[in-house]
Design a protein around this motif. Structure first.
Motif, PDB file in Angstrom:
ATOM      1  N   MET A 161      13.202  26.597 -10.449  1.00 31.42           N
ATOM      2  CA  MET A 161      12.691  25.955 -11.670  1.00 31.42           C
ATOM      3  C   MET A 161      11.704  26.853 -12.400  1.00 31.42           C
ATOM      4  O   MET A 161      11.715  26.944 -13.632  1.00 31.42           O
ATOM      5  N   TRP A 162      10.839  27.513 -11.642  1.00 30.42           N
ATOM      6  CA  TRP A 162       9.861  28.417 -12.251  1.00 30.42           C
ATOM      7  C   TRP A 162      10.568  29.575 -12.946  1.00 30.42           C
ATOM      8  O   TRP A 162      10.226  29.943 -14.076  1.00 30.42           O
ATOM      9  N   SER A 163      11.573  30.149 -12.278  1.00 27.31           N
ATOM     10  CA  SER A 163      12.322  31.258 -12.872  1.00 27.31           C
ATOM     11  C   SER A 163      13.011  30.817 -14.158  1.00 27.31           C
ATOM     12  O   SER A 163      13.045  31.564 -15.151  1.00 27.31           O
ATOM     13  N   THR A 164      13.564  29.608 -14.140  1.00 25.00           N
ATOM     14  CA  THR A 164      14.235  29.080 -15.325  1.00 25.00           C
ATOM     15  C   THR A 164      13.243  28.870 -16.465  1.00 25.00           C
ATOM     16  O   THR A 164      13.483  29.280 -17.609  1.00 25.00           O
ATOM     17  N   ASP A 185      16.529  24.632 -28.356  1.00 26.09           N
ATOM     18  CA  ASP A 185      15.151  24.140 -28.290  1.00 26.09           C
ATOM     19  C   ASP A 185      14.646  24.322 -26.868  1.00 26.09           C
ATOM     20  O   ASP A 185      15.297  23.887 -25.909  1.00 26.09           O
ATOM     21  N   ALA A 186      13.509  24.968 -26.724  1.00 27.06           N
ATOM     22  CA  ALA A 186      13.005  25.324 -25.399  1.00 27.06           C
ATOM     23  C   ALA A 186      12.807  24.107 -24.502  1.00 27.06           C
ATOM     24  O   ALA A 186      13.246  24.089 -23.345  1.00 27.06           O
ATOM     25  N   ASP A 187      12.141  23.079 -25.009  1.00 23.99           N
ATOM     26  CA  ASP A 187      11.884  21.892 -24.189  1.00 23.99           C
ATOM     27  C   ASP A 187      13.178  21.218 -23.757  1.00 23.99           C
ATOM     28  O   ASP A 187      13.323  20.812 -22.600  1.00 23.99           O
ATOM     29  N   THR A 188      14.117  21.097 -24.683  1.00 23.41           N
ATOM     30  CA  THR A 188      15.396  20.453 -24.364  1.00 23.41           C
ATOM     31  C   THR A 188      16.153  21.251 -23.315  1.00 23.41           C
ATOM     32  O   THR A 188      16.709  20.684 -22.362  1.00 23.41           O
ATOM     33  N   LEU A 189      16.179  22.561 -23.470  1.00 23.18           N
ATOM     34  CA  LEU A 189      16.860  23.411 -22.497  1.00 23.18           C
ATOM     35  C   LEU A 189      16.240  23.268 -21.111  1.00 23.18           C
ATOM     36  O   LEU A 189      16.953  23.160 -20.104  1.00 23.18           O
ATOM     37  N   LEU A 190      14.916  23.266 -21.053  1.00 25.03           N
ATOM     38  CA  LEU A 190      14.254  23.189 -19.757  1.00 25.03           C
ATOM     39  C   LEU A 190      14.470  21.831 -19.101  1.00 25.03           C
ATOM     40  O   LEU A 190      14.703  21.750 -17.892  1.00 25.03           O
ATOM     41  N   ARG A 191      14.420  20.772 -19.877  1.00 25.85           N
ATOM     42  CA  ARG A 191      14.656  19.440 -19.316  1.00 25.85           C
ATOM     43  C   ARG A 191      16.088  19.321 -18.794  1.00 25.85           C
ATOM     44  O   ARG A 191      16.326  18.751 -17.723  1.00 25.85           O
TER      45      ARG A 191
END
Length: 202
Positions: A161-164, A185-191
């Motif tokens: 998760m950290w690497s992602t 979108d960064a937040d959407t991608l991470l979620r």
């Protein structure tokens, strides 16, 4: 921050220089600074600073300590009112990391730039509480509550998760995230990635 002089109190030159360097970095949005700039801001000669820092990299290493404090502040505020052990908590931690990378671009770059001291930085990171430790603890608690059979994989899951998150934050930091997908979108991608990683534990 403004460009006014950072007050120097006798006997505290090292700390004043670190704060002054951080102020300059934030004001210009870059860590490409000089010892002379910092000395001028503090109100001393450059040779006076060289008594405390062998070179600019040594000064930047000291400033980097402030970046870790800064990101921990973002994390602390992000999780203040959220129940731990929940997906919302993991989302909040990820969003805090992305927000720091956006708000503090120069500091984010400084945090990960290689100044030839990788091994000492790795040792320091292991010896103190960092954002990764917070993430690891959060994932460990989440897995124990929701996927107890996978709790033993918490470190590997946290690293993934950290690497992602770091990859997304770095692409965003370098303004490359939407190179191929203009709607990225960064937040959407991470979620989305977080949920995919957690589903893999089923």
């Amino acid at each position: 921050m403004n460009q006014s002089m950072t007050p120097y109190h006798h006997g505290d030159l090292r700390n004043c220089a670190i704060i002054a360097a951080a102020e300059i970095i934030e004001s210009i949005g870059s860590y490409d600074i000089t010892i002379a700039q910092v000395a001028k801001r503090v109100g001393v000669s450059a040779p006076a600073l060289y008594r405390h820092f062998t070179d600019k990299d040594a000064l930047l290493t000291a400033v980097r300590e402030l970046t870790h404090l800064g990101i921990m502040d973002y994390i602390t505020r992000a999780q203040a009112d959220i129940e731990q052990g929940t997906l919302a908590h993991l989302d909040a931690l990820g969003s805090a990391y992305l927000r720091y990378a956006t708000d503090k671009k120069a500091f984010f770059g400084l945090m990960w730039e290689d100044h030839g001291d990788t091994e000492s930085r790795r040792a320091e990171a292991r010896a103190k509480r960092t954002g990764f430790q917070v993430l690891h603890e959060a994932i460990e608690l989440y897995l124990k509550r929701h996927k107890p059979e996978s709790a033993g994989d918490s470190l590997k899951t946290a690293t993934l998760m950290w690497s992602t998150a770091h990859g997304i934050a770095t692409l965003q930091h370098n303004r490359m995230l939407d190179t191929f997908d203009e709607d990225a979108d960064a937040d959407t991608l991470l979620r989305t990635a977080t949920r995919a990683i957690l589903r893999s534990k089923d």
